[in-house]
Design a protein around this motif. Structure first.
Motif, short mmCIF file in Angstrom:
data_model
loop_
_atom_site.label_atom_id
_atom_site.label_comp_id
_atom_site.label_asym_id
_atom_site.label_seq_id
_atom_site.Cartn_x
_atom_site.Cartn_y
_atom_site.Cartn_z
N ARG A 31 0.84 -1.20 0.00
CA ARG A 31 0.00 0.00 0.00
C ARG A 31 0.87 1.25 0.00
O ARG A 31 0.65 2.18 -0.78
N LEU A 32 1.88 1.29 0.85
CA LEU A 32 2.75 2.45 0.94
C LEU A 32 3.59 2.63 -0.32
O LEU A 32 3.86 3.75 -0.75
N LEU A 33 4.00 1.52 -0.91
CA LEU A 33 4.90 1.56 -2.06
C LEU A 33 4.18 1.87 -3.37
O LEU A 33 4.67 2.64 -4.19
N LEU A 34 2.98 1.30 -3.56
CA LEU A 34 2.37 1.31 -4.88
C LEU A 34 1.14 2.19 -5.05
O LEU A 34 0.70 2.42 -6.18
N THR A 35 0.54 2.66 -3.96
CA THR A 35 -0.73 3.37 -4.10
C THR A 35 -0.68 4.75 -3.47
O THR A 35 0.24 5.10 -2.74
N ASN A 36 -1.72 5.51 -3.75
CA ASN A 36 -1.90 6.83 -3.13
C ASN A 36 -2.95 6.74 -2.05
O ASN A 36 -3.63 5.72 -1.89
N ARG A 37 -3.14 7.83 -1.33
CA ARG A 37 -4.05 7.87 -0.20
C ARG A 37 -5.48 7.43 -0.50
O ARG A 37 -6.10 6.78 0.33
N PRO A 38 -6.07 7.72 -1.66
CA PRO A 38 -7.45 7.29 -1.92
C PRO A 38 -7.64 5.77 -1.89
O PRO A 38 -8.75 5.29 -1.64
N ALA A 39 -6.60 5.01 -2.11
CA ALA A 39 -6.72 3.55 -2.10
C ALA A 39 -6.64 2.96 -0.69
O ALA A 39 -6.84 1.76 -0.51
N ASP A 40 -6.37 3.79 0.31
CA ASP A 40 -6.22 3.29 1.68
C ASP A 40 -7.47 2.57 2.18
O ASP A 40 -7.37 1.58 2.91
N SER A 41 -8.64 3.03 1.80
CA SER A 41 -9.87 2.41 2.31
C SER A 41 -10.01 0.97 1.81
O SER A 41 -10.47 0.10 2.56
N ALA A 42 -9.58 0.69 0.59
CA ALA A 42 -9.64 -0.69 0.09
C ALA A 42 -8.66 -1.57 0.86
O ALA A 42 -8.99 -2.71 1.24
N PHE A 43 -7.48 -1.08 1.11
CA PHE A 43 -6.50 -1.84 1.88
C PHE A 43 -6.97 -2.03 3.32
O PHE A 43 -6.80 -3.10 3.90
N ASP A 44 -7.57 -0.99 3.89
CA ASP A 44 -8.11 -1.12 5.25
C ASP A 44 -9.21 -2.18 5.32
O ASP A 44 -9.29 -2.94 6.28
N ALA A 45 -10.04 -2.24 4.29
CA ALA A 45 -11.09 -3.26 4.25
C ALA A 45 -10.49 -4.66 4.21
O ALA A 45 -10.98 -5.58 4.89
N LEU A 46 -9.43 -4.83 3.45
CA LEU A 46 -8.75 -6.14 3.41
C LEU A 46 -8.12 -6.49 4.75
O LEU A 46 -8.15 -7.65 5.18
N VAL A 47 -7.57 -5.50 5.43
CA VAL A 47 -6.97 -5.75 6.75
C VAL A 47 -8.06 -6.15 7.74
O VAL A 47 -7.89 -7.11 8.52
N VAL A 48 -9.19 -5.46 7.71
CA VAL A 48 -10.30 -5.82 8.60
C VAL A 48 -10.81 -7.22 8.29
O VAL A 48 -11.10 -8.01 9.20
N PHE A 49 -10.88 -7.57 7.00
CA PHE A 49 -11.27 -8.93 6.62
C PHE A 49 -10.29 -9.95 7.19
O PHE A 49 -10.69 -11.00 7.70
N CYS A 50 -8.99 -9.65 7.11
CA CYS A 50 -7.98 -10.56 7.67
C CYS A 50 -8.16 -10.72 9.18
O CYS A 50 -8.06 -11.83 9.71
N ILE A 51 -8.42 -9.61 9.87
CA ILE A 51 -8.63 -9.67 11.31
C ILE A 51 -9.82 -10.55 11.64
O ILE A 51 -9.75 -11.41 12.54
N VAL A 52 -10.92 -10.38 10.91
CA VAL A 52 -12.12 -11.19 11.15
C VAL A 52 -11.82 -12.66 10.85
O VAL A 52 -12.16 -13.55 11.64
N PHE A 53 -11.18 -12.94 9.71
CA PHE A 53 -10.87 -14.31 9.33
C PHE A 53 -9.98 -14.98 10.38
O PHE A 53 -10.25 -16.11 10.82
N PHE A 54 -8.91 -14.29 10.78
CA PHE A 54 -7.99 -14.88 11.76
C PHE A 54 -8.65 -15.05 13.12
O PHE A 54 -8.37 -16.01 13.84
N SER A 55 -9.56 -14.13 13.48
CA SER A 55 -10.28 -14.27 14.75
C SER A 55 -11.19 -15.49 14.73
O SER A 55 -11.25 -16.26 15.71
N ILE A 56 -11.89 -15.69 13.61
CA ILE A 56 -12.73 -16.88 13.47
C ILE A 56 -11.87 -18.13 13.51
O ILE A 56 -12.24 -19.13 14.15
N GLU A 57 -10.72 -18.08 12.85
CA GLU A 57 -9.82 -19.23 12.86
C GLU A 57 -9.36 -19.57 14.28
O GLU A 57 -9.30 -20.74 14.66
N ILE A 58 -9.08 -18.56 15.09
CA ILE A 58 -8.67 -18.78 16.48
C ILE A 58 -9.79 -19.44 17.27
O ILE A 58 -9.56 -20.39 18.03
#
Length: 129
Positions: free
Chosen positions: A23-50
């Protein structure tokens, strides 16, 4: 321990390790929300896995890998842009020395989080074999 679930977990772990850097290397600030959504998805997935592993695996709950997974999942919260800005932004008039020290501490914390995630990736690859 279904192969699809393990492979998907490995792919998400690789994303969790490299997504913020990409995200820091390849995108600009407007793309942060898409990356944040993926991070939240990862958090939810890993929490369910736990939770599923705690119920389904006999020696998992409160074991070494349980704590490793919990710590690595919690450190993902720091990859959410708004959280990172709240934690690491400069909102007061600090000296340059304090700013340098804060930056060094933030980098060390991020490095520790990545090491924990790499250990998690190694555990997942062990499960895949």
């Amino acid at each position: 321990d279904h192969k699809f679930f393990v492979v998907f977990g490995i792919l998400l772990t690789v994303w969790a390790l490299s997504g913020d850097d990409l995200r820091l290397l390849l995108t600009n600030r407007p793309a942060d929300s898409a990356f944040d959504a993926l991070v939240v998805f990862c958090i939810v997935f890993f929490s369910i896995e736990i939770v599923v592993a705690s119920v389904g695996k006999e020696d998992y709950f409160l074991g070494f890998f349980f704590f490793l997974d919990v710590i690595s999942t919690v450190t993902l919260v720091m990859d959410v842009t708004t959280v990172a800005e709240l934690l690491f932004s400069d909102t007061s008039e600090e000296s340059e020395t304090d700013n340098a020290r804060s930056g060094k501490t933030a980098r060390a914390g991020a490095r520790v989080g990545r090491v924990v995630r790499v250990l998690r990736l190694l555990r997942l690859s062990k499960l895949f074999k």
